[in-house]
Scaffold this motif. Sequence first.
Motif, PDB file in Angstrom:
ATOM      1  N   TYR A   1       0.775  -5.984  18.789  1.00  0.00           N
ATOM      2  CA  TYR A   1      -0.004  -5.122  17.909  1.00  0.00           C
ATOM      3  C   TYR A   1      -0.611  -5.968  16.794  1.00  0.00           C
ATOM      4  CZ  TYR A   1       2.053  -1.075  20.196  1.00  0.00           C
ATOM      5  OH  TYR A   1       2.422  -0.140  21.123  1.00  0.00           O
ATOM      6  N   GLN A   2      -1.896  -5.806  16.588  1.00  0.00           N
ATOM      7  CA  GLN A   2      -2.588  -6.441  15.470  1.00  0.00           C
ATOM      8  C   GLN A   2      -3.079  -5.338  14.550  1.00  0.00           C
ATOM      9  OE1 GLN A   2      -5.515  -8.784  17.675  1.00  0.00           O
ATOM     10  NE2 GLN A   2      -4.271 -10.619  17.423  1.00  0.00           N
ATOM     11  N   MET A   3      -2.569  -5.345  13.312  1.00  0.00           N
ATOM     12  CA  MET A   3      -2.862  -4.254  12.380  1.00  0.00           C
ATOM     13  C   MET A   3      -3.530  -4.807  11.131  1.00  0.00           C
ATOM     14  SD  MET A   3       0.550  -1.910  12.764  1.00  0.00           S
ATOM     15  CE  MET A   3       1.287  -1.621  14.380  1.00  0.00           C
ATOM     16  N   MET A   4      -4.670  -4.218  10.790  1.00  0.00           N
ATOM     17  CA  MET A   4      -5.420  -4.634   9.608  1.00  0.00           C
ATOM     18  C   MET A   4      -5.417  -3.509   8.579  1.00  0.00           C
ATOM     19  SD  MET A   4      -7.162  -7.255   8.401  1.00  0.00           S
ATOM     20  CE  MET A   4      -7.931  -8.183   9.739  1.00  0.00           C
ATOM     21  N   LEU A   5      -4.988  -3.836   7.357  1.00  0.00           N
ATOM     22  CA  LEU A   5      -5.016  -2.886   6.246  1.00  0.00           C
ATOM     23  C   LEU A   5      -6.251  -3.174   5.407  1.00  0.00           C
ATOM     24  CD1 LEU A   5      -1.298  -3.091   5.021  1.00  0.00           C
ATOM     25  CD2 LEU A   5      -2.250  -1.771   6.901  1.00  0.00           C
ATOM     26  N   CYS A   6      -7.095  -2.170   5.204  1.00  0.00           N
ATOM     27  CA  CYS A   6      -8.337  -2.326   4.452  1.00  0.00           C
ATOM     28  C   CYS A   6      -8.278  -1.428   3.226  1.00  0.00           C
ATOM     29  CB  CYS A   6      -9.540  -1.967   5.321  1.00  0.00           C
ATOM     30  SG  CYS A   6      -9.617  -2.901   6.871  1.00  0.00           S
ATOM     31  N   ILE A   7      -8.310  -2.027   2.029  1.00  0.00           N
ATOM     32  CA  ILE A   7      -8.136  -1.287   0.780  1.00  0.00           C
ATOM     33  C   ILE A   7      -9.450  -1.254   0.012  1.00  0.00           C
ATOM     34  CG2 ILE A   7      -6.729  -1.029  -1.292  1.00  0.00           C
ATOM     35  CD1 ILE A   7      -5.074  -1.087   1.251  1.00  0.00           C
ATOM     36  N   ASP A   8      -9.859  -0.060  -0.378  1.00  0.00           N
ATOM     37  CA  ASP A   8     -11.068   0.144  -1.170  1.00  0.00           C
ATOM     38  C   ASP A   8     -10.841  -0.387  -2.587  1.00  0.00           C
ATOM     39  OD1 ASP A   8     -13.309   1.062  -2.490  1.00  0.00           O
ATOM     40  OD2 ASP A   8     -13.112   3.142  -1.847  1.00  0.00           O
ATOM     41  N   ASP A   9     -11.673  -1.354  -3.002  1.00  0.00           N
ATOM     42  CA  ASP A   9     -11.531  -1.981  -4.315  1.00  0.00           C
ATOM     43  C   ASP A   9     -12.627  -1.518  -5.278  1.00  0.00           C
ATOM     44  OD1 ASP A   9     -10.257  -3.794  -6.107  1.00  0.00           O
ATOM     45  OD2 ASP A   9     -11.761  -5.334  -5.684  1.00  0.00           O
ATOM     46  N   SER A  10     -13.193  -0.343  -5.023  1.00  0.00           N
ATOM     47  CA  SER A  10     -14.327   0.109  -5.830  1.00  0.00           C
ATOM     48  C   SER A  10     -13.880   0.854  -7.088  1.00  0.00           C
ATOM     49  CB  SER A  10     -15.241   1.014  -5.004  1.00  0.00           C
ATOM     50  OG  SER A  10     -14.581   2.221  -4.683  1.00  0.00           O
ATOM     51  N   LEU A  11     -14.827   1.012  -8.010  1.00  0.00           N
ATOM     52  CA  LEU A  11     -14.554   1.646  -9.297  1.00  0.00           C
ATOM     53  C   LEU A  11     -14.127   3.098  -9.147  1.00  0.00           C
ATOM     54  CD1 LEU A  11     -14.652   1.206 -12.378  1.00  0.00           C
ATOM     55  CD2 LEU A  11     -17.041   1.943 -12.326  1.00  0.00           C
ATOM     56  N   SER A  12     -14.621   3.777  -8.117  1.00  0.00           N
ATOM     57  CA  SER A  12     -14.264   5.187  -7.940  1.00  0.00           C
ATOM     58  C   SER A  12     -12.770   5.367  -7.707  1.00  0.00           C
ATOM     59  CB  SER A  12     -15.049   5.804  -6.775  1.00  0.00           C
ATOM     60  OG  SER A  12     -14.687   5.198  -5.543  1.00  0.00           O
ATOM     61  N   MET A  13     -12.124   4.330  -7.167  1.00  0.00           N
ATOM     62  CA  MET A  13     -10.672   4.400  -6.958  1.00  0.00           C
ATOM     63  C   MET A  13      -9.941   4.471  -8.301  1.00  0.00           C
ATOM     64  SD  MET A  13      -9.868   4.360  -3.674  1.00  0.00           S
ATOM     65  CE  MET A  13      -8.288   3.550  -3.418  1.00  0.00           C
ATOM     66  N   ALA A  14     -10.430   3.704  -9.277  1.00  0.00           N
ATOM     67  CA  ALA A  14      -9.826   3.750 -10.608  1.00  0.00           C
ATOM     68  C   ALA A  14     -10.161   5.062 -11.305  1.00  0.00           C
ATOM     69  CB  ALA A  14     -10.309   2.566 -11.440  1.00  0.00           C
ATOM     70  N   ASP A  15     -11.427   5.509 -11.139  1.00  0.00           N
ATOM     71  CA  ASP A  15     -11.837   6.756 -11.784  1.00  0.00           C
ATOM     72  C   ASP A  15     -11.022   7.942 -11.285  1.00  0.00           C
ATOM     73  OD1 ASP A  15     -13.730   5.388 -13.200  1.00  0.00           O
ATOM     74  OD2 ASP A  15     -15.401   5.898 -11.873  1.00  0.00           O
ATOM     75  N   ASN A  16     -10.665   7.913 -10.011  1.00  0.00           N
ATOM     76  CA  ASN A  16      -9.904   9.021  -9.420  1.00  0.00           C
ATOM     77  C   ASN A  16      -8.398   8.854  -9.565  1.00  0.00           C
ATOM     78  OD1 ASN A  16     -12.166  10.419  -8.570  1.00  0.00           O
ATOM     79  ND2 ASN A  16     -12.237   9.375  -6.596  1.00  0.00           N
ATOM     80  N   GLY A  17      -7.975   7.740 -10.166  1.00  0.00           N
ATOM     81  CA  GLY A  17      -6.539   7.484 -10.287  1.00  0.00           C
ATOM     82  C   GLY A  17      -5.889   7.155  -8.968  1.00  0.00           C
ATOM     83  N   ALA A  18      -6.687   6.614  -8.011  1.00  0.00           N
ATOM     84  CA  ALA A  18      -6.180   6.374  -6.659  1.00  0.00           C
ATOM     85  C   ALA A  18      -5.807   4.916  -6.398  1.00  0.00           C
ATOM     86  CB  ALA A  18      -7.234   6.809  -5.628  1.00  0.00           C
ATOM     87  N   GLY A  19      -6.078   4.033  -7.350  1.00  0.00           N
ATOM     88  CA  GLY A  19      -5.804   2.610  -7.133  1.00  0.00           C
ATOM     89  C   GLY A  19      -4.340   2.317  -6.898  1.00  0.00           C
ATOM     90  N   THR A  20      -3.481   2.853  -7.743  1.00  0.00           N
ATOM     91  CA  THR A  20      -2.044   2.632  -7.572  1.00  0.00           C
ATOM     92  C   THR A  20      -1.551   3.232  -6.264  1.00  0.00           C
ATOM     93  OG1 THR A  20      -1.630   2.549  -9.953  1.00  0.00           O
ATOM     94  CG2 THR A  20       0.239   3.089  -8.544  1.00  0.00           C
ATOM     95  N   LEU A  21      -2.040   4.423  -5.941  1.00  0.00           N
ATOM     96  CA  LEU A  21      -1.651   5.068  -4.687  1.00  0.00           C
ATOM     97  C   LEU A  21      -2.041   4.199  -3.494  1.00  0.00           C
ATOM     98  CD1 LEU A  21      -0.364   7.757  -3.700  1.00  0.00           C
ATOM     99  CD2 LEU A  21      -2.685   8.633  -3.406  1.00  0.00           C
ATOM    100  N   ALA A  22      -3.210   3.564  -3.560  1.00  0.00           N
ATOM    101  CA  ALA A  22      -3.669   2.693  -2.475  1.00  0.00           C
ATOM    102  C   ALA A  22      -2.759   1.480  -2.325  1.00  0.00           C
ATOM    103  CB  ALA A  22      -5.102   2.246  -2.733  1.00  0.00           C
ATOM    104  N   LEU A  23      -2.367   0.872  -3.431  1.00  0.00           N
ATOM    105  CA  LEU A  23      -1.497  -0.296  -3.366  1.00  0.00           C
ATOM    106  C   LEU A  23      -0.085   0.091  -2.917  1.00  0.00           C
ATOM    107  CD1 LEU A  23      -2.592  -2.354  -6.512  1.00  0.00           C
ATOM    108  CD2 LEU A  23      -3.209  -2.706  -4.116  1.00  0.00           C
ATOM    109  N   GLU A  24       0.362   1.269  -3.295  1.00  0.00           N
ATOM    110  CA  GLU A  24       1.651   1.752  -2.796  1.00  0.00           C
ATOM    111  C   GLU A  24       1.594   1.958  -1.284  1.00  0.00           C
ATOM    112  OE1 GLU A  24       2.484   5.264  -5.020  1.00  0.00           O
ATOM    113  OE2 GLU A  24       3.199   4.185  -6.789  1.00  0.00           O
ATOM    114  N   ALA A  25       0.492   2.527  -0.806  1.00  0.00           N
ATOM    115  CA  ALA A  25       0.333   2.727   0.636  1.00  0.00           C
ATOM    116  C   ALA A  25       0.301   1.389   1.367  1.00  0.00           C
ATOM    117  CB  ALA A  25      -0.948   3.511   0.918  1.00  0.00           C
ATOM    118  N   MET A  26      -0.399   0.413   0.793  1.00  0.00           N
ATOM    119  CA  MET A  26      -0.435  -0.917   1.391  1.00  0.00           C
ATOM    120  C   MET A  26       0.963  -1.522   1.469  1.00  0.00           C
ATOM    121  SD  MET A  26      -2.111  -4.452  -0.037  1.00  0.00           S
ATOM    122  CE  MET A  26      -0.680  -4.680  -1.117  1.00  0.00           C
ATOM    123  N   THR A  27       1.726  -1.403   0.374  1.00  0.00           N
ATOM    124  CA  THR A  27       3.084  -1.949   0.343  1.00  0.00           C
ATOM    125  C   THR A  27       3.969  -1.255   1.365  1.00  0.00           C
ATOM    126  OG1 THR A  27       2.809  -2.350  -2.031  1.00  0.00           O
ATOM    127  CG2 THR A  27       5.052  -2.465  -1.152  1.00  0.00           C
TER     128      THR A  27
END
Length: 296
Positions: free
Chosen positions: A94-120
Amino acid sequence: NAEYMGGSAPGGGSAAASGAEAQWREFVTLMSDPASALCEQLRLVLEPNLRAKLMGDFRTGKRINMRKVIPYIASSFRKDKIWLRRTKKSKRLYQMMLCIDDSLSMADNGAGTLALEAMTLLAVALQKLQVGELGVMSFGESVSLLHGLDEPFSDESGARVVSEFTFAQRATDYEALLESVLASLELAAARVHQERVQQIVFIVSDGIISNRASLARWVSEAASRDVLLVFLIADSPDVSRSILTRSTVSYPNGKLTVSATIDSFPFPYYVVLRNMATLPDILGDVLRQWVELTQA
């Protein structure tokens, strides 16, 4: 959680590196129990595909080899070695690629931390399961490969990846992401020289997509290559800004139509993510459906 803002701090790289290591350790500790739960869910779905495959010529077995039926009849039933058995392991990578949105809207929506938690969560679970290779990309105005599939993923890798995120890019180019990730997976599959390679892409973003129609060909291209795209929508905790309450206006045949944004989401496999505790079960269900489809 407070919104995480990565990048280099004034005063030198060592302080930034130390901060990233502390942040990664915090994420790993926070995600420890969910990661164990996800690991078990993935084990139930993925490990059965590592079993021995049916092959050989036997007088008794598990399944009839249909190619042998006509010779069997033509030989007046003397050539009766027409059965298949499980004889040797068919290791599937299995080859798995995690792609995380690094755009400003992620910070505006408060989703940046949630994204990094999901990645972890995904990284730790896949590390424990050890069924293949893990890569990480960031995307926004541009796409960057932060961790290659051919590199072992360690705590040092995790800290380095976390330090690369700023959630400050001014745009999100999903077409460029899909083009880049499919090109990377094509090279990765050629590198391992293994027939049974299964490739999965996890995209973590807030789901704000303006050019939905133009993504259709890339989603179709991924499907034609047997690449599974799973979109994890890091949803805003503010209900008024949630993707579930957004509407889309269209004018089919000149008639004004208002519909729920989520109804026309361009990725067939998606999860609206608000609570990490629910992610292991949901991802397990998504992957189980995918495995059943690929084996149908």
